[in-house]
Scaffold this active site. Structure first.
Site, short mmCIF file in Angstrom:
data_model
loop_
_atom_site.label_atom_id
_atom_site.label_comp_id
_atom_site.label_asym_id
_atom_site.label_seq_id
_atom_site.Cartn_x
_atom_site.Cartn_y
_atom_site.Cartn_z
N CYS A 44 0.81 -1.22 0.00
CA CYS A 44 0.00 0.00 0.00
C CYS A 44 0.85 1.27 0.00
CB CYS A 44 -0.90 -0.02 1.22
SG CYS A 44 -1.58 -1.63 1.54
N HIS A 49 -3.36 6.73 2.04
CA HIS A 49 -3.80 5.41 1.56
C HIS A 49 -5.23 5.21 2.06
CE1 HIS A 49 -4.28 1.25 0.79
NE2 HIS A 49 -4.01 0.85 2.00
N ASN A 106 -10.39 -0.57 -0.48
CA ASN A 106 -8.94 -0.44 -0.33
C ASN A 106 -8.28 -1.02 -1.58
OD1 ASN A 106 -6.24 -0.85 0.21
ND2 ASN A 106 -6.58 -1.54 2.31
O1 LIG Z 1 -13.57 -4.67 13.28
C1 LIG Z 1 -13.22 -3.70 12.62
O2 LIG Z 1 -13.52 -2.53 12.87
C2 LIG Z 1 -12.29 -3.97 11.43
C3 LIG Z 1 -10.88 -4.01 11.96
C4 LIG Z 1 -9.93 -4.31 10.84
N1 LIG Z 1 -10.10 -3.35 9.74
C5 LIG Z 1 -9.00 -2.91 9.09
C6 LIG Z 1 -7.75 -3.16 9.60
C7 LIG Z 1 -6.65 -2.69 8.91
C8 LIG Z 1 -6.83 -2.01 7.75
C9 LIG Z 1 -5.66 -1.53 6.98
C10 LIG Z 1 -5.25 -2.25 5.85
C11 LIG Z 1 -4.13 -1.85 5.15
C12 LIG Z 1 -3.68 -2.62 3.95
O3 LIG Z 1 -3.96 -1.88 2.82
C13 LIG Z 1 -3.43 -0.69 5.51
C14 LIG Z 1 -3.85 0.03 6.64
C15 LIG Z 1 -4.96 -0.39 7.37
CL1 LIG Z 1 -5.47 0.48 8.76
C16 LIG Z 1 -8.10 -1.76 7.28
N2 LIG Z 1 -9.16 -2.20 7.98
C17 LIG Z 1 -11.44 -3.16 9.23
C18 LIG Z 1 -12.44 -2.89 10.36
#
Ligand SMILES: O=C(O)C1CCN(c2ccc(-c3cc(CO)ccc3Cl)cn2)CC1
Length: 327
Positions: free
Chosen positions: A111, A252, A282
């Site tokens: 990313c 990002h 994403n």
């Molecule tokens: O339970 C919840 O709230 C969930 C918890 C987990 N979540 C996440 C976790 C990590 C990411 C993420 C991914 C990347 C990779 O590109 C970079 C940066 C981030 Cl912060 C996106 N979402 C969704 C909601």
């Protein structure tokens, strides 16, 4: 010689998949996805691989700049979802757009890939050996997703975007950069694990070949909230710029709550942070260039205007990378 962004472009595959459509595939719901991520829909590619998404974005930016593909001297593609291990996606883009047989290669910083690629291309243009450089971020994340794993399947989308750099004898446009990696936490986000596979290899049970993206969401979330504000503060210091002087922060597009948390930590208004994960999910290395192209196309940013932007990628590797640009 200095590198200047003279055009932006992006391309999304035509199939739009709203959260409601995922409800029919797995045990999830629109309310949960929207409230926890901000994502309302994503575009998924049915037939176009990463090289085609990138090629179509490249053609748009060349046309906008009235630059022929034959004038391109360098093609860099940032991707974690290449068409092949080899040939590189950049080589396929060279053929797709009809460029000369110039230097073309992929980089994989997940990313953060587009910001890494922009940093590399700027140095190569500054050398005076590359006049026009195509810098692309493109992903077909849908091919590495486990569509039975609702914790990741709802987060990602497909797309491509990029910028056309030109070597010019003008004042510096790329004012500062802060670029990092931390492999010690790399296994928090993995995809396509290729283990040793020879008649003599001894793959033990815990070393599993895996085709799918796997993510420790909590760990990545916490890493992002900690490292991104620090990177942006460091960038501002290097660039002798006040945070408030920056017109837009294009981060990002992984999660709306992450962008909010970073804005809060930096004590900046959310109005400075553009977002589009609502529409595209994403898209990993493609998320920043798609967002940049949208903001330029909307006229909120004008190339050559002197406006200041910060681009910050963060994620797999783990990597994080910020760049301060005066347009
Ligand atoms: O339970 C919840 O709230 C969930 C918890 C987990 N979540 C996440 C976790 C990590 C990411 C993420 C991914 C990347 C990779 O590109 C970079 C940066 C981030 Cl912060 C996106 N979402 C969704 C909601």
């Amino acid at each position: 010689m200095e590198a200047k962004i003279i055009s932006t472009g992006s391309y999304l595959p035509s199939t739009r998949v709203p959260n409601q459509q995922l409800e029919t595939l797995m045990d999830t719901n629109d309310e949960w996805i929207k409230s926890r991520t901000g994502i309302e829909a994503r575009h998924l590619s049915e037939t176009e691989n990463t090289s085609v998404l990138c090629g179509k974005a490249a053609i748009k930016m060349l046309d906008k700049a009235n630059v022929s593909a034959l004038e391109v001297d360098l093609i860099i593609v940032a991707t974690m979802t290449p068409d092949y291990q080899t040939p590189s996606t950049a080589c396929l883009v060279q053929e797709y757009i009809g460029a000369r047989q110039v230097m073309a290669f992929d980089i994989n910083a997940a990313c953060s890939g587009f910001v890494y690629a922009l940093s590399i291309a700027e140095k190569m243009v500054q050398s005076g050996n590359f006049r026009y450089a195509l810098v692309l971020g493109g992903e077909v994340m849908s091919k590495v997703i486990d569509w039975e794993d609702r914790s990741t399947a709802v987060l990602f989308g497909d797309g491509a975007g990029g910028v056309l750099l030109k070597g010019v004898n003008e004042k510096k446009s790329f004012l500062a950069e802060d670029i990092h990696a931390d492999g010690s936490r790399g296994l928090s986000l993995t995809a396509r694990h290729l283990t040793t596979q020879d008649p003599f290899s001894k793959t033990t049970d815990e070393i599993q070949q895996s085709d799918y993206l796997k993510m420790d969401g909590r760990a990545i979330f916490d890493f992002s909230i900690r490292n991104v504000p620090a990177s942006i503060r460091q960038l501002a210091e290097i660039g002798e710029t006040q945070l408030a002087e920056v017109d837009y922060y294009l981060l990002h597009q992984a999660n709306y709550r992450i962008v909010e948390a970073i804005a809060k930590k930096l004590k900046l208004p959310m109005s400075k942070f553009k977002t589009n994960m609502q529409r595209y999910g994403n898209t990993s290395a493609a998320s920043i260039p798609i967002l940049l192209d949208e903001v330029v196309s909307a006229g909120e940013l004008k190339l050559g205007s002197g406006q200041k932007i910060v681009l910050t990628g963060f994620g797999g590797g783990l990597t994080w990378a910020s760049i301060l640009i005066e347009l």
